[in-house]
Design a protein around this motif. Sequence first.
Motif, short mmCIF file in Angstrom:
data_model
loop_
_atom_site.label_atom_id
_atom_site.label_comp_id
_atom_site.label_asym_id
_atom_site.label_seq_id
_atom_site.Cartn_x
_atom_site.Cartn_y
_atom_site.Cartn_z
N LEU A 42 45.10 30.28 44.28
CA LEU A 42 45.94 30.99 45.24
C LEU A 42 45.60 32.48 45.31
O LEU A 42 45.58 33.08 46.39
CB LEU A 42 47.41 30.80 44.88
N VAL A 43 45.30 33.08 44.17
CA VAL A 43 45.04 34.52 44.16
C VAL A 43 43.79 34.87 44.96
O VAL A 43 43.66 35.98 45.49
CB VAL A 43 44.94 35.05 42.72
N GLU A 44 42.84 33.94 45.08
CA GLU A 44 41.63 34.21 45.85
C GLU A 44 41.94 34.34 47.33
O GLU A 44 41.22 35.02 48.06
CB GLU A 44 40.60 33.10 45.61
N LEU A 59 42.15 30.43 34.30
CA LEU A 59 41.96 31.42 35.34
C LEU A 59 40.93 32.46 34.92
O LEU A 59 40.00 32.78 35.66
CB LEU A 59 43.29 32.10 35.69
N GLN A 60 41.07 33.00 33.70
CA GLN A 60 40.21 34.10 33.31
C GLN A 60 38.86 33.66 32.73
O GLN A 60 37.85 34.30 32.97
CB GLN A 60 40.91 35.04 32.32
N HIS A 61 38.83 32.54 32.00
CA HIS A 61 37.57 32.13 31.37
C HIS A 61 36.84 31.06 32.18
O HIS A 61 35.61 31.09 32.27
CB HIS A 61 37.83 31.63 29.95
N ALA A 62 37.58 30.10 32.74
CA ALA A 62 36.93 29.04 33.51
C ALA A 62 36.59 29.49 34.92
O ALA A 62 35.47 29.30 35.40
CB ALA A 62 37.82 27.80 33.55
N GLY A 71 42.19 39.47 35.81
CA GLY A 71 42.51 40.72 36.49
C GLY A 71 42.86 40.58 37.95
O GLY A 71 43.41 41.52 38.55
N ALA A 72 42.59 39.43 38.55
CA ALA A 72 42.81 39.26 40.00
C ALA A 72 44.30 39.24 40.34
O ALA A 72 44.74 39.91 41.28
CB ALA A 72 42.13 37.98 40.49
N VAL A 73 45.09 38.46 39.61
CA VAL A 73 46.52 38.40 39.88
C VAL A 73 47.16 39.75 39.56
O VAL A 73 48.02 40.24 40.32
CB VAL A 73 47.19 37.27 39.07
N THR A 125 50.03 44.50 41.30
CA THR A 125 50.11 45.96 41.27
C THR A 125 50.09 46.53 42.69
O THR A 125 50.85 47.44 43.02
CB THR A 125 48.95 46.55 40.45
N ARG A 126 49.22 45.96 43.54
CA ARG A 126 49.17 46.41 44.94
C ARG A 126 50.50 46.18 45.66
O ARG A 126 50.88 46.93 46.55
CB ARG A 126 48.04 45.70 45.67
#
Length: 405
Positions: A282-284, A310-313, A318-320, A325-326
């Motif tokens: 979803l974050v993409e 999410l982060q390793h596979a 950092g994307a979410v 933050t935005r």
Amino acid sequence: MQTNLSEAAKKLPRAEEAESILRSCVHCGFCNATCPTYQLLGDELDGPRGRIYLMKQMLEGGEITESTQTHLDRCLTCRNCETTCPSGVQYHNLLDIGRGFMEQQVPRSTGERLLRAGLRTVIPRAGLFKTLLSTGNVLRPLMPATLKSHLPRQVTPAKPRPQLLHARRVLILEGCVQPSLSPNTNAATARVLDRLGISVSSAREAGCCGAVDYHLNAQEAGLDRARRNIDAWWPVIEGGAEAIVQTASGCGAFIKDYGHLLRDDPAYATKAARVSALAKDLVEVLRTAELERLRVRTDKRMAFHCPCTLQHAQKLGGAVEDVLTRLGFQLTAVPDAHLCCGSAGSYSITQPELSRQLRDNKLAALESGKPEVIVTANIGCQTHLDGAGRTPVRHWIEIVEEAMA
């Protein structure tokens, strides 16, 4: 690393791949520094380098024992080692091959077989899982704490999904346990994407992504589920769906592997590659969107747990955090954010003691900044962390949807 596969190992469908991965390892040991089980147990055989040696020995005709099985079972498949490895060793693929081979060589106890068969029977079947979950909630007062921790503290009912049709369309994977454990997650996703001018649809015939079977060493059953999903999605893909969106990063990681796992299947190789290319967390979708259209208003203070899948596979660490933050959310710092929470699919059930230790360590890190709520991107992590009964844990998209003006 030099290799000399046994005649039995050479007959495996992925023998050449296993040999290539073994040869890419240079024994440096950097992987052990970020391996959760090695950090807890301090045993070389409970780190990636030691497990690679065990699998090499096994595939070269060496002795395979219950001890070998135990060390491989203890691996979370978090893939932290792959992020760390300077040689690019595809450890998770070797582990799949090694575990599949081991399953043929070392018989499991009756209790182990029943547990694994039960997990494979219940988890992928959304209707059966929902029925058993409802029964469990009724019996909750009579349950020991270890069982209660696997039940959600509170289930947010799904709100209505928007019915508008937009030019942009995506498919969404409903999932097998998420509709019962967190039914509002996909509904919130549909409402957020609707605000961005994207319609969400699902294919009723699509079910479990196949990861549960595959990672419990019933690999062909897992691939059969992948094939059924491809068949279910294909008409919608041909109809112009721009992506297959997953709100559970564990499912997303596995679907993105369809192309690799089915590359030698003449009937599905091309379609599987196409599905993997279309698969998006979803974050993409959100990170390239005009987020101001969401009109989020918030001062909520949150800690984000980035799932290993999410982060390793998927390499989306950092994307979410960037999207949140935005949008104006206050994110607290999380020490050792690269480490696994201990959920890891069915790991919290098959390895409960190690899983609890990892969960408690992760919660201590997440709570160190005193957040109001912890958010994550995977239903397994969400349920596992929330089961401790401490700071509430929810999917990040639900918090975003609640903050939309």
